[in-house]
Design a protein around this motif. Structure first.
Motif, PDB file in Angstrom:
ATOM      1  N   PHE A   1      41.628 -19.018 -16.614  1.00 14.34           N
ATOM      2  CA  PHE A   1      41.561 -17.563 -16.636  1.00 14.34           C
ATOM      3  C   PHE A   1      41.933 -17.092 -18.040  1.00 14.34           C
ATOM      4  O   PHE A   1      42.482 -17.860 -18.849  1.00 14.34           O
ATOM      5  CB  PHE A   1      42.496 -16.941 -15.592  1.00 14.34           C
ATOM      6  N   SER A   2      41.584 -15.857 -18.348  1.00 11.13           N
ATOM      7  CA  SER A   2      41.862 -15.285 -19.675  1.00 11.13           C
ATOM      8  C   SER A   2      42.908 -14.191 -19.566  1.00 11.13           C
ATOM      9  O   SER A   2      43.047 -13.535 -18.529  1.00 11.13           O
ATOM     10  CB  SER A   2      40.583 -14.708 -20.290  1.00 11.13           C
ATOM     11  N   GLU A   3      43.651 -14.003 -20.654  1.00  7.53           N
ATOM     12  CA  GLU A   3      44.717 -13.000 -20.672  1.00  7.53           C
ATOM     13  C   GLU A   3      44.840 -12.420 -22.079  1.00  7.53           C
ATOM     14  O   GLU A   3      44.759 -13.153 -23.067  1.00  7.53           O
ATOM     15  CB  GLU A   3      46.046 -13.634 -20.248  1.00  7.53           C
ATOM     16  N   GLU A   4      45.026 -11.117 -22.158  1.00 11.77           N
ATOM     17  CA  GLU A   4      45.230 -10.455 -23.446  1.00 11.77           C
ATOM     18  C   GLU A   4      46.495  -9.622 -23.382  1.00 11.77           C
ATOM     19  O   GLU A   4      46.711  -8.874 -22.419  1.00 11.77           O
ATOM     20  CB  GLU A   4      44.036  -9.575 -23.803  1.00 11.77           C
TER      21      GLU A   4
ATOM     22  N   ARG B   1      44.811 -13.149 -27.484  1.00 12.47           N
ATOM     23  CA  ARG B   1      43.916 -13.334 -26.335  1.00 12.47           C
ATOM     24  C   ARG B   1      43.795 -14.825 -26.088  1.00 12.47           C
ATOM     25  O   ARG B   1      43.462 -15.594 -26.983  1.00 12.47           O
ATOM     26  CB  ARG B   1      42.534 -12.739 -26.590  1.00 12.47           C
TER      27      ARG B   1
ATOM     28  N   THR C   1      42.771 -18.176 -23.328  1.00  7.95           N
ATOM     29  CA  THR C   1      42.200 -18.767 -22.129  1.00  7.95           C
ATOM     30  C   THR C   1      43.165 -19.843 -21.659  1.00  7.95           C
ATOM     31  O   THR C   1      43.469 -20.784 -22.401  1.00  7.95           O
ATOM     32  CB  THR C   1      40.815 -19.378 -22.400  1.00  7.95           C
TER      33      THR C   1
ATOM     34  N   ILE D   1      50.916  -6.566 -21.203  1.00  9.61           N
ATOM     35  CA  ILE D   1      49.555  -6.561 -20.674  1.00  9.61           C
ATOM     36  C   ILE D   1      49.311  -5.201 -20.045  1.00  9.61           C
ATOM     37  O   ILE D   1      50.163  -4.675 -19.318  1.00  9.61           O
ATOM     38  CB  ILE D   1      49.337  -7.700 -19.652  1.00  9.61           C
TER      39      ILE D   1
ATOM     40  N   ASP E   1      43.586  -4.563 -18.848  1.00 13.47           N
ATOM     41  CA  ASP E   1      43.507  -5.978 -19.222  1.00 13.47           C
ATOM     42  C   ASP E   1      43.792  -6.874 -18.023  1.00 13.47           C
ATOM     43  O   ASP E   1      43.231  -7.975 -17.899  1.00 13.47           O
ATOM     44  CB  ASP E   1      44.488  -6.281 -20.352  1.00 13.47           C
ATOM     45  N   LEU E   2      44.689  -6.408 -17.138  1.00 15.65           N
ATOM     46  CA  LEU E   2      44.967  -7.181 -15.925  1.00 15.65           C
ATOM     47  C   LEU E   2      43.721  -7.299 -15.064  1.00 15.65           C
ATOM     48  O   LEU E   2      43.420  -8.366 -14.512  1.00 15.65           O
ATOM     49  CB  LEU E   2      46.093  -6.523 -15.137  1.00 15.65           C
TER      50      LEU E   2
ATOM     51  N   THR F   1      41.599  -9.918 -16.482  1.00 12.52           N
ATOM     52  CA  THR F   1      42.163 -11.236 -16.195  1.00 12.52           C
ATOM     53  C   THR F   1      41.788 -11.692 -14.793  1.00 12.52           C
ATOM     54  O   THR F   1      41.360 -12.835 -14.580  1.00 12.52           O
ATOM     55  CB  THR F   1      43.688 -11.213 -16.358  1.00 12.52           C
TER      56      THR F   1
ATOM     57  N   SER G   1      38.355 -12.907 -14.545  1.00 15.99           N
ATOM     58  CA  SER G   1      38.020 -14.089 -15.342  1.00 15.99           C
ATOM     59  C   SER G   1      38.325 -15.405 -14.651  1.00 15.99           C
ATOM     60  O   SER G   1      37.978 -16.466 -15.160  1.00 15.99           O
ATOM     61  CB  SER G   1      38.778 -14.045 -16.681  1.00 15.99           C
TER      62      SER G   1
END
Length: 786
Positions: free
Chosen positions: A594-597, A626, A628, A745, A749-750, A753, A756
């Motif tokens: 998963f991705s997170e920023e 950012r 992964t 976050i 953005d959540l 996520t 993703s």
């Protein structure tokens, strides 16, 4: 069992195959490369008309040259054959795919969508690695010896039209060594791994012969770089060996049937644990289509998402530069020196249309026959014969035109006052590759891309007007056809088998150990010249393959394998093996990513993110990352108390010089916080600032017992330190802290996520559910009553 067996077989030696061969051989695997063409050392490339007539690939006609020319229903295409693949005849441009052009679920009128399961941030570290290996640098226009008229003409035209102009990175040696002064025709210092040809190379002579093979060795082509390094590390490079069929091997691995063309024709079969297909868009897709019965369960998307990367060729005839007093002299300089970029509507709301690049061309080049055709003159006879052969090809469905093009080519020369323009960009990837009567065929036309091509042609005409030139498109006797030297697609990557043939790392769904490492894997056009992106994807693929290799893979005779080869992003955590970051084999594993920023502020000179003394934020400023997060084996991840995963991506802050790729990264989810009702989410990212100095971003989310209203605050706030050096876990106390602060976050953005999350392997939905139960259960243990 075949008599021959290797850890890895690589089919093809272009930008995907050469990178894979080097990375795998350097890591200690036994590797063999099967290349259908022959080697071309400096001095061996054809130059005379008689030699050029034999420079095409068609073994049925006894031709074993570099150029493989194809004609399909909607386009013609030129690809390469030889040790080094497309790098032998390409124009050396190493542009990265524009960040915003990694589109996601972009609708296609004919149905479906273009969707890239990778991002620019995922590829940036691998772009860096390839650029270093290929020794790229922009054309040294300001050096007196390298000032050429055609480059200045393009610069002037762009300025007058208000277009973005640049000198793109080129894989050419303009200087004899790194950091040396550029010069013409100087001996090039060989790297430590030597050169597969054993011939002295010399710096660029500005002869414009890049696309017909560099007889000086100035091009940093794959035979001089990656393939020489691969051989140095033990890889076998077998030329004139063409793969004919592939199939799974009982008990695991694959078998490859091949034919040997010369010196004595023969055939054989070779076995391997891992098979990397890098035979180019046509070669790789053809092998998969032919082997569909043996490779049961291949995605139904096989053959789809074909495009020509928006290629368009035009000529400015009798062009002069803005002084109108001297010729453009397109024969002086490398084939391409500069590029004009047309913006894309994906770049932002102020832009419209599909993006493109227009680059100056040079000659002589493999398109000379087309240039002559734009002003046929006395060549009517050859053109007429070529048309007759095209008619015959359409009737018989014989799509290989190499021999016919060889006959069309004459000994004429281009006028010094003409300038080829090479366009490429984001055409619509709605074509399909299929088998028709056992032969490869393409169903594709430019109708869906008419608006794109119209914009590109109109811009080329505007450039012609500025330079006082006559604009000429394709020769009328060829009709309104597209000629592509960048065919892409056919075995596109995707997030699941319904979207693509292979995953974001090039591994074919439901066929562990089978990888695609060339343009066939691209789900749409790159827009820019695709070579660098194909190589970067292959480098990323190789990292994943090496992380997953069996522990028992043989070690090199010199001793223990250095797992930091290439990008160096194989995790160096002391417990990486125990936590599944380099676990053994595929087996029945299920992976999750998963991705997170997150973004916030870092105050320089502050060493405690909780001190409250963050008044000096202006001395640091905003910081964003950012990532992964990749969990290779979900069962092991859930069972181990540290819950360790790999983190890839970038860190962006002004005080480190902007966006910097994460070289190595680790993430711990809900590891012990020292009390039964306390957990921590830990991040550790190694990167290097623009000043060349290493740094570590280390942060933790403090998840502890309290009212449920604190849940969002605790799980979205990262207490962060930036330290000097690459600091291992447990050594923060001895490290020098550069700054501290908090990152957060945001709700939007959540949402990204959550969208993703992606699994690969058996029972993906069930695995995702297990992960969800673990996550919620940990939160209940912390915030629940009791």
């Amino acid at each position: 069992m075949p008599a021959e067996h290797y850890d890895a077989v690589v089919v093809g030696s272009g930008f995907g195959g050469a990178v894979a061969a080097y990375r795998l051989a350097a890591a200690g695997l036994s590797v063999v490369v099967l290349e259908r063409g022959r080697a071309f050392p400096p001095g061996a490339f054809p130059r005379s008309p008689a030699e050029m007539g034999k420079a095409f690939w068609d073994p049925r006609e006894g031709l074993y040259g570099m150029y493989d020319v194809w004609s399909f229903g909607g386009c013609d295409s030129v690809v390469a054959s030889g040790l080094g693949g497309g790098s032998l005849i390409y124009a050396n441009v190493m542009l990265r795919k524009d960040e915003h052009w990694f589109v996601h679920e972009e609708q296609i009128a004919a149905g479906g969508y273009e969707s890239w399961p990778v991002t620019r941030a995922d590829l940036d570290p691998h772009y860096d690695a390839v650029e270093r290996m290929l020794g790229v640098s922009p054309y040294p226009l300001d050096h007196p010896a390298f000032d050429v008229p055609k480059t200045r003409a393009m610069q002037d035209a762009a300025a007058e039209l208000g277009l973005e102009w640049r000198l793109p990175p080129l894989a050419i040696s303009f200087a004899p060594g790194r950091g040396a002064e550029p010069g013409i025709g100087l001996p090039i210092a060989e790297p430590s791994y030597g050169n597969v040809h054993g011939v002295t190379r010399r710096t660029c002579r500005l002869c414009g012969e890049c696309d017909i093979g560099c007889n000086d060795g100035s091009k940093n082509s794959l035979d001089h770089t990656y393939l020489s390094a691969a051989r140095h590390h033990g890889a076998e490079l077998r030329t004139l060996h063409q793969a004919r069929a592939i199939r799974p091997r009982p008990g695991g691995g694959y078998e490859v049937d091949y034919v040997r063309h010369r010196p004595k024709r023969g055939s054989g079969t070779i076995g391997c644990d891992r098979l990397v297909l890098a035979a180019g868009t046509y070669g790789t897709t053809y092998l998969l289509l032919k082997s569909r019965a043996e490779l049961t369960g291949l995605s139904g998307t096989l053959g789809t998402r074909f495009s020509g990367n928006g290629d368009l060729l035009a000529f400015l005839l009798r062009a002069k530069d803005r002084t109108r007093t001297r010729p453009i002299d397109a024969s002086r300089g490398p084939v391409i020196t500069s590029a004009i970029r047309l913006a894309d509507d994906a770049d932002g709301p102020r832009e419209s249309g599909r993006g493109a690049y227009i680059e100056d061309g040079g000659y002589p080049a493999f398109v000379d026959w087309l240039v002559e055709g734009a002003d046929v003159g006395n060549e009517i006879g050859r053109a007429a014969r070529f048309i007759a052969e095209r008619v015959r090809a359409l009737v018989t469905r014989d799509t290989n035109l190499s021999a016919e093009v060889a006959g069309l080519l004459g000994g004429g020369e281009l006028s010094a006052s003409s300038l080829p323009l090479l366009g490429m960009g984001r055409d619509v990837p709605d074509g399909e590759l299929r088998l028709r009567g056992g032969r490869l065929d393409v169903e594709w036309n430019q109708q869906a891309s008419d608006e794109y091509y119209g914009r590109l042609r109109a811009t080329m005409r505007r450039i012609a007007d500025v330079l006082g030139a006559e604009h000429a498109g394709m020769p009328s006797w060829l009709g309104k056809r597209i000629i592509t030297v960048h065919p892409l697609g056919g075995a596109p990557m995707g997030r699941h088998p319904g979207e693509g043939v292979c995953d974001a790392y090039g591994e074919v769904f439901d066929h562990p150990g089978l990888f695609i490492a060339d343009g066939a894997a691209l789900p749409g056009p790159v827009g820019a010249n695709p070579s660098l992106t194909i190589a970067a994807l292959a480098d990323r693929m190789s990292t994943r393959l090496l992380e997953r290799r069996p522990v028992a893979t043989r070690q090199r005779k010199e001793g223990q394998v250095d797992m930091s080869v290439g990008t160096g992003r194989v995790p160096a955590h002391p417990h990486a093996e125990a936590h599944g970051l380099a676990s053994a084999g595929h087996g029945e594993r299920t992976s999750l990513s998963f991705s997170e920023e997150m973004s916030g502020h870092i105050a320089l000179g502050v060493d405690d993110p909780r001190s409250g003394d963050l008044a000096e934020r202006s001395h640091g400023g905003r910081c964003t990352f950012r990532l992964t997060i990749s969990i290779e084996d979900l069962d092991r991840f859930l069972a181990e108390p540290e819950h360790l995963a790999r983190a890839e991506g970038w860190v962006d802050a002004d005080f480190v010089g902007g966006r910097r790729p994460v070289e190595r990264g680790w993430f711990n989810l809900f590891t012990s916080g020292g009390a039964p009702d306390r957990r921590e989410m830990r991040y550790r990212l190694w990167f290097t600032g623009a000043d060349g100095l290493p740094r570590t971003l280390a942060g933790w989310k403090d998840v502890h017992h309290g009212p449920a209203t604190r849940l969002w605050l605790d799980t979205s706030t990262l207490f962060t330190r930036v330290m000097w050096g690459h600091v291992p876990e447990g050594e923060d106390g001895e490290a020098e802290v550069a700054g501290a602060g908090t990152l957060h976050i945001q709700p939007m953005d959540l949402a990204a996520t959550l969208k993703s999350f992606h699994t690969q392997g058996p029972h993906g939905i069930a695995a995702l559910a297990r992960f969800g139960r673990f996550f919620v259960g940990q939160l209940w243990d912390v915030y629940g009553p009791g």
